[in-house]
Design an enzyme around this catalytic site. Structure first.
Site, short mmCIF file in Angstrom:
data_model
loop_
_atom_site.label_atom_id
_atom_site.label_comp_id
_atom_site.label_asym_id
_atom_site.label_seq_id
_atom_site.Cartn_x
_atom_site.Cartn_y
_atom_site.Cartn_z
N HIS A 279 24.45 40.96 43.12
CA HIS A 279 24.79 42.48 42.94
C HIS A 279 25.73 42.69 44.05
CE1 HIS A 279 23.87 47.15 42.89
NE2 HIS A 279 24.96 46.76 42.15
N ASP B 100 46.51 34.84 38.67
CA ASP B 100 47.39 34.08 37.93
C ASP B 100 48.11 32.91 38.29
OD1 ASP B 100 49.33 34.93 39.73
OD2 ASP B 100 49.62 36.93 38.50
N ASP C 13 29.20 45.94 38.00
CA ASP C 13 28.62 47.10 38.71
C ASP C 13 28.66 48.33 38.21
OD1 ASP C 13 27.28 48.00 40.70
OD2 ASP C 13 28.25 47.02 42.22
N TYR D 120 45.53 41.22 48.15
CA TYR D 120 45.12 39.72 49.07
C TYR D 120 44.02 39.83 50.04
CZ TYR D 120 49.70 37.89 47.16
OH TYR D 120 50.94 37.46 46.20
N TYR E 257 51.61 40.03 37.61
CA TYR E 257 50.66 40.84 38.11
C TYR E 257 49.19 41.01 37.37
CZ TYR E 257 54.33 42.87 41.01
OH TYR E 257 55.12 43.17 42.11
#
Length: 147
Positions: free
Chosen positions: A22, A30, A68, A119, A137
């Site tokens: 959790h 990509d 979550d 990143y 993207y």
């Protein structure tokens, strides 16, 4: 072979999804995402899913992994840089539609993060999945929830 496991989920990926706890995050990148180096930054795993779109992997992962519910937005999509502000990103609609199939919050569960902060957040992920997605993207971070 197992019943009910999408065929694009490799044994290695299934193991990773099962090991995650959790609050852990996983990245789906990509074809342009530096998955190997991002994962290596903190000795995390990079899983290759060549021949698959990020949307296909997202759909398969969300069939198995809950998002979550302790956070408002457990899904983060890499946002466009200013120089690409006019670039169309229809893959974002695909991502949101897939999230809505598995989470009642739908698009409200999704947020966006700039490329470089994305990143940095990705370096903390439990694992990085590298796809051969060619849409621009088309990178996403998922935070695992509880059953």
């Amino acid at each position: 072979m197992l019943k009910g496991i999408p065929p694009c989920i490799s044994p290695e990926l299934l193991k990773i999804l099962h090991e995650m706890g959790h609050g852990d995050t996983i990245v789906i990148g990509d074809a342009n995402f530096p998955g190997a180096s991002v994962a290596a930054a903190k000795n995390h795993v990079n899983i290759r899913c060549d021949g698959h779109r990020a949307t296909e992997i997202l759909d398969a992962v969300l069939q198995l992994m809950p998002l979550d519910t302790f956070v408002d937005q457990p899904v983060i999509i890499m946002d466009k840089m200013e120089m690409h502000k006019d670039l169309e990103c229809p893959v974002w609609d695909e991502f949101t539609d897939i999230v809505a199939k598995y989470d009642e919050r739908g698009g409200a569960a999704v947020s966006y993060m700039g490329r470089f902060p994305f990143y940095e957040a990705a370096k903390n992920a439990y694992a990085v999945i590298s796809t051969t997605e060619t849409a621009f993207y088309a990178c996403i971070i998922l935070q695992k929830g509880c059953l």
